[in-house]
Design an enzyme around this catalytic site. Structure first.
Site, PDB file in Angstrom:
ATOM      1  N   ASN A  86       0.861  -1.181   0.000  1.00  0.00           N
ATOM      2  CA  ASN A  86       0.000   0.000   0.000  1.00  0.00           C
ATOM      3  C   ASN A  86       0.897   1.230   0.000  1.00  0.00           C
ATOM      4  O   ASN A  86       1.809   1.327   0.837  1.00  0.00           O
ATOM      5  CB  ASN A  86      -0.901   0.010   1.245  1.00  0.00           C
ATOM      6  CG  ASN A  86      -1.825  -1.195   1.293  1.00  0.00           C
ATOM      7  OD1 ASN A  86      -2.334  -1.629   0.265  1.00  0.00           O
ATOM      8  ND2 ASN A  86      -2.049  -1.731   2.481  1.00  0.00           N
ATOM      9  N   GLN A  93      -1.988   3.215   2.804  1.00  0.00           N
ATOM     10  CA  GLN A  93      -0.810   3.042   3.665  1.00  0.00           C
ATOM     11  C   GLN A  93      -1.038   3.759   4.990  1.00  0.00           C
ATOM     12  O   GLN A  93      -1.358   4.948   5.007  1.00  0.00           O
ATOM     13  CB  GLN A  93       0.443   3.610   2.966  1.00  0.00           C
ATOM     14  CG  GLN A  93       1.714   3.403   3.768  1.00  0.00           C
ATOM     15  CD  GLN A  93       2.969   3.905   3.039  1.00  0.00           C
ATOM     16  OE1 GLN A  93       2.868   4.562   1.997  1.00  0.00           O
ATOM     17  NE2 GLN A  93       4.119   3.618   3.597  1.00  0.00           N
ATOM     18  N   SER A  94      -0.899   3.026   6.105  1.00  0.00           N
ATOM     19  CA  SER A  94      -1.095   3.650   7.416  1.00  0.00           C
ATOM     20  C   SER A  94       0.209   3.801   8.192  1.00  0.00           C
ATOM     21  O   SER A  94       0.288   4.631   9.093  1.00  0.00           O
ATOM     22  CB  SER A  94      -2.108   2.851   8.242  1.00  0.00           C
ATOM     23  OG  SER A  94      -1.638   1.549   8.473  1.00  0.00           O
ATOM     24  N   HIS A  99       6.765  -1.240   3.478  1.00  0.00           N
ATOM     25  CA  HIS A  99       6.521  -2.625   3.905  1.00  0.00           C
ATOM     26  C   HIS A  99       5.667  -3.328   2.875  1.00  0.00           C
ATOM     27  O   HIS A  99       4.871  -2.705   2.165  1.00  0.00           O
ATOM     28  CB  HIS A  99       5.845  -2.670   5.277  1.00  0.00           C
ATOM     29  CG  HIS A  99       4.559  -1.891   5.361  1.00  0.00           C
ATOM     30  ND1 HIS A  99       4.542  -0.531   5.561  1.00  0.00           N
ATOM     31  CD2 HIS A  99       3.267  -2.282   5.258  1.00  0.00           C
ATOM     32  CE1 HIS A  99       3.285  -0.110   5.597  1.00  0.00           C
ATOM     33  NE2 HIS A  99       2.484  -1.153   5.397  1.00  0.00           N
TER      34      HIS A  99
END
Ligand code: DGP
Length: 113
Positions: A86, A93-94, A99
């Protein structure tokens, strides 16, 4: 990076269930698993996301090599698995440390939400 949670995991300043590591990468269990097998594969070096990896840097291909190693180790290389990245807000993406999600152990759906 000072306030990066995945840098802290990479530096072993905070705990994680680590499954594999080498000089460039680490694999650990996702805190909020979305499949029976849900691992995160990170570079130890901080990059916010894939767009920050300089051309010529081999970290992405190395991460895929590690992902395949994990698939073999988990015995899912024949039945299948999914690798997800993401990127950015719209990409979902958080955590802003590059990753890749490694997901396996159930039928995946398409398209993702
Ligand atoms: P993403 O949404 O693609 O940025 O994925 C971030 C993932 O990281 C999400 O599935 C939850 C996981 N996560 C967040 N914080 C931690 C943590 O402190 N430890 C572990 N193991 N996983 C985390």
């Amino acid at each position: 990076m000072a306030d990066c949670i995945f840098c802290k995991i990479a530096n072993k300043e905070i705990p994680a269930q680590i499954l594999y590591e080498d000089d460039k990468t680490m694999v650990f269990k996702d805190l909020e698993p979305k499949a029976p097998i849900h691992y995160l594969i990170i570079p130890k070096q901080h990059f916010d996301n894939v767009t920050n990896v300089p051309a010529g840097n081999d970290i992405i291909s190395h991460i895929f090599t590690v992902a395949i190693k994990m698939a073999v180790k988990e015995g899912v290389s024949d039945e299948g698995f999914r690798i997800v990245n993401n990127t950015g807000a719209l990409g979902g993406q958080s955590v802003n440390h590059l990753h890749f999600h490694f997901l396996a152990g159930r039928q995946m759906k398409w398209p993702p939400g």
